[in-house]
Design a protein around this motif. Sequence first.
Motif, PDB file in Angstrom:
ATOM      1  N   PHE A  26      39.842  40.204  46.305  1.00  0.00           N
ATOM      2  CA  PHE A  26      38.877  39.408  45.464  1.00  0.00           C
ATOM      3  C   PHE A  26      38.581  40.245  44.111  1.00  0.00           C
ATOM      4  CE2 PHE A  26      37.291  37.194  49.435  1.00  0.00           C
ATOM      5  CZ  PHE A  26      38.017  36.323  49.002  1.00  0.00           C
ATOM      6  N   GLU A  27      38.505  41.534  44.127  1.00  0.00           N
ATOM      7  CA  GLU A  27      38.283  42.561  42.952  1.00  0.00           C
ATOM      8  C   GLU A  27      39.547  42.288  42.185  1.00  0.00           C
ATOM      9  OE1 GLU A  27      37.244  45.130  40.245  1.00  0.00           O
ATOM     10  OE2 GLU A  27      36.071  44.034  41.324  1.00  0.00           O
ATOM     11  N   VAL A  28      40.866  42.478  42.712  1.00  0.00           N
ATOM     12  CA  VAL A  28      42.086  42.550  42.177  1.00  0.00           C
ATOM     13  C   VAL A  28      42.436  41.196  41.316  1.00  0.00           C
ATOM     14  CG1 VAL A  28      44.552  42.790  42.317  1.00  0.00           C
ATOM     15  CG2 VAL A  28      43.169  44.436  43.362  1.00  0.00           C
ATOM     16  N   LEU A  29      41.862  40.206  42.076  1.00  0.00           N
ATOM     17  CA  LEU A  29      42.495  38.823  41.786  1.00  0.00           C
ATOM     18  C   LEU A  29      41.476  38.258  40.684  1.00  0.00           C
ATOM     19  CD1 LEU A  29      43.837  37.307  44.835  1.00  0.00           C
ATOM     20  CD2 LEU A  29      45.122  38.061  42.830  1.00  0.00           C
ATOM     21  N   SER A  30      40.168  38.978  40.600  1.00  0.00           N
ATOM     22  CA  SER A  30      39.153  38.644  39.796  1.00  0.00           C
ATOM     23  C   SER A  30      39.507  38.827  38.075  1.00  0.00           C
ATOM     24  CB  SER A  30      37.671  39.050  39.853  1.00  0.00           C
ATOM     25  OG  SER A  30      37.882  40.343  39.516  1.00  0.00           O
ATOM     26  N   ASN A  31      40.616  39.309  38.132  1.00  0.00           N
ATOM     27  CA  ASN A  31      40.910  39.672  36.472  1.00  0.00           C
ATOM     28  C   ASN A  31      42.179  38.578  36.140  1.00  0.00           C
ATOM     29  OD1 ASN A  31      42.781  41.261  34.696  1.00  0.00           O
ATOM     30  ND2 ASN A  31      40.492  41.519  34.083  1.00  0.00           N
ATOM     31  N   ARG A  32      42.132  38.193  35.068  1.00  0.00           N
ATOM     32  CA  ARG A  32      43.532  37.274  34.614  1.00  0.00           C
ATOM     33  C   ARG A  32      44.491  38.024  34.451  1.00  0.00           C
ATOM     34  NH1 ARG A  32      42.087  35.219  29.453  1.00  0.00           N
ATOM     35  NH2 ARG A  32      42.919  36.919  28.745  1.00  0.00           N
ATOM     36  N   ARG A  33      44.468  39.417  34.040  1.00  0.00           N
ATOM     37  CA  ARG A  33      45.817  39.841  33.494  1.00  0.00           C
ATOM     38  C   ARG A  33      46.468  40.440  34.994  1.00  0.00           C
ATOM     39  NH1 ARG A  33      44.097  43.282  28.059  1.00  0.00           N
ATOM     40  NH2 ARG A  33      44.647  41.822  26.566  1.00  0.00           N
ATOM     41  N   ARG A  34      45.738  40.698  35.808  1.00  0.00           N
ATOM     42  CA  ARG A  34      46.153  41.263  36.976  1.00  0.00           C
ATOM     43  C   ARG A  34      46.709  40.197  37.857  1.00  0.00           C
ATOM     44  NH1 ARG A  34      41.621  44.821  36.945  1.00  0.00           N
ATOM     45  NH2 ARG A  34      40.206  43.644  38.144  1.00  0.00           N
ATOM     46  N   ARG A  35      46.118  38.774  37.770  1.00  0.00           N
ATOM     47  CA  ARG A  35      46.764  37.713  38.461  1.00  0.00           C
ATOM     48  C   ARG A  35      48.095  37.440  37.804  1.00  0.00           C
ATOM     49  NH1 ARG A  35      41.418  35.736  37.984  1.00  0.00           N
ATOM     50  NH2 ARG A  35      42.351  34.479  36.225  1.00  0.00           N
ATOM     51  N   HIS A  86      44.580  48.009  34.778  1.00  0.00           N
ATOM     52  CA  HIS A  86      45.087  47.010  35.744  1.00  0.00           C
ATOM     53  C   HIS A  86      46.425  47.427  36.678  1.00  0.00           C
ATOM     54  CE1 HIS A  86      42.682  44.524  33.452  1.00  0.00           C
ATOM     55  NE2 HIS A  86      43.298  44.647  32.384  1.00  0.00           N
ATOM     56  N   LEU A  87      47.315  48.290  36.083  1.00  0.00           N
ATOM     57  CA  LEU A  87      48.242  48.585  37.112  1.00  0.00           C
ATOM     58  C   LEU A  87      47.904  49.814  38.146  1.00  0.00           C
ATOM     59  CD1 LEU A  87      51.192  48.703  34.662  1.00  0.00           C
ATOM     60  CD2 LEU A  87      50.668  46.825  36.494  1.00  0.00           C
ATOM     61  N   PRO A  88      46.854  50.901  37.636  1.00  0.00           N
ATOM     62  CA  PRO A  88      46.409  51.358  38.744  1.00  0.00           C
ATOM     63  C   PRO A  88      45.606  50.728  39.767  1.00  0.00           C
ATOM     64  CG  PRO A  88      46.141  52.607  36.576  1.00  0.00           C
ATOM     65  CD  PRO A  88      46.601  50.985  36.270  1.00  0.00           C
ATOM     66  N   LYS A  89      44.902  49.907  39.190  1.00  0.00           N
ATOM     67  CA  LYS A  89      44.042  48.986  40.360  1.00  0.00           C
ATOM     68  C   LYS A  89      44.989  48.299  41.224  1.00  0.00           C
ATOM     69  CE  LYS A  89      39.522  48.052  38.416  1.00  0.00           C
ATOM     70  NZ  LYS A  89      38.379  47.791  39.120  1.00  0.00           N
ATOM     71  N   LEU A  90      45.978  47.654  40.959  1.00  0.00           N
ATOM     72  CA  LEU A  90      46.890  46.989  41.827  1.00  0.00           C
ATOM     73  C   LEU A  90      47.530  47.939  42.630  1.00  0.00           C
ATOM     74  CD1 LEU A  90      48.597  44.465  39.043  1.00  0.00           C
ATOM     75  CD2 LEU A  90      47.190  43.939  41.044  1.00  0.00           C
ATOM     76  N   ALA A  91      48.021  49.054  42.236  1.00  0.00           N
ATOM     77  CA  ALA A  91      48.482  50.195  42.995  1.00  0.00           C
ATOM     78  C   ALA A  91      47.244  50.617  43.992  1.00  0.00           C
ATOM     79  CB  ALA A  91      49.299  51.420  42.178  1.00  0.00           C
ATOM     80  N   ASP A  92      46.597  50.900  43.670  1.00  0.00           N
ATOM     81  CA  ASP A  92      45.467  51.324  44.478  1.00  0.00           C
ATOM     82  C   ASP A  92      44.958  50.417  45.777  1.00  0.00           C
ATOM     83  OD1 ASP A  92      44.936  53.741  43.298  1.00  0.00           O
ATOM     84  OD2 ASP A  92      42.966  52.957  41.856  1.00  0.00           O
ATOM     85  N   ALA A  93      45.079  49.086  45.443  1.00  0.00           N
ATOM     86  CA  ALA A  93      44.912  48.008  46.280  1.00  0.00           C
ATOM     87  C   ALA A  93      46.288  47.990  47.270  1.00  0.00           C
ATOM     88  CB  ALA A  93      44.683  46.841  45.754  1.00  0.00           C
ATOM     89  N   GLY A  94      47.014  48.445  46.959  1.00  0.00           N
ATOM     90  CA  GLY A  94      48.692  48.354  47.692  1.00  0.00           C
ATOM     91  C   GLY A  94      49.305  47.212  47.375  1.00  0.00           C
TER      92      GLY A  94
END
Length: 198
Positions: A26-35, A86-94
Motif C-alpha cells: 500500500f505504501e509503494v502503490l500510494s504514489n503515482r510515479r511508483r505505480r 521511488h526506485l529505492p522504495k520499489l527495490a526495498d519492497a522487493g
Amino acid sequence: MATKQAITPLPDESSEESGPSKEEVFEVLSNRRRRQTLHYLLQKDDETATKREVSRQLAAWENDEPIDMVSSSERKRVYIALHQTHLPKLADAGLVDYDASQGTITLTDACHDLDVYLDVVPENELSWSQFYLGLGGLCLALTALAGLGLVPFDGVPGLAWAGLFAVAVTVAGGVHYLRDNQHQLGVDAEPPLLGEGE
C-alpha cells in the motif's frame, strides 16, 4: 511428572518471506510515479528498462505529451525523483531489482505475485460493493412482491424470475470484470488514472 509440550506460535503475516507485506504494498502503490513505473515495466517484453527510459515515459504521461516532445528539464525532474526516492522504495519492497550504477530496473517475481489492480471510485459514483448490495436488494424486493401475489408480479413464473436475476448478475459481473481490467497495472498503454501525488 507432567511433560512440557512445545507451543507452536501462530504464523505471523509480517514473518512471511514470500514478498512485501500488505503495508509495504500500500505504501509503494500510494504514489503515482511508483505505480506508473510498475505499469511501464509490466508492458515491456523483458520487464527491464533503464532509468532514462522510465523517466522519459513518466514525464510524457505527466505532461500529457508524446515521448519525443518531453523536454530535458521535464525528464530530469522525474529522473532525480526516481533515483533518489521511488526506485529505492520499489527495490526495498522487493518489487524491482534496481542497479543504481547501471541505471537498470527489472521487475521481480514478487511483483507478479501481487496481481495488482486498483479499483478507483470516481467522485459521486457507487462502489461495486454498493452496486451489488443494491442489485441484491432489488432482486429480494421483486421476489417478495411475487411471493405476496401482488399484480403484476404474480403473473411471472418463478423460473422467469430466476432467469432474469441470473442475467442481471451475469451482466453486472461482466461489466465489473471489464472495468477492473481497465484499472490493472500493465494492461493498457496509458496507466490507470488513480489520483494525484508524486
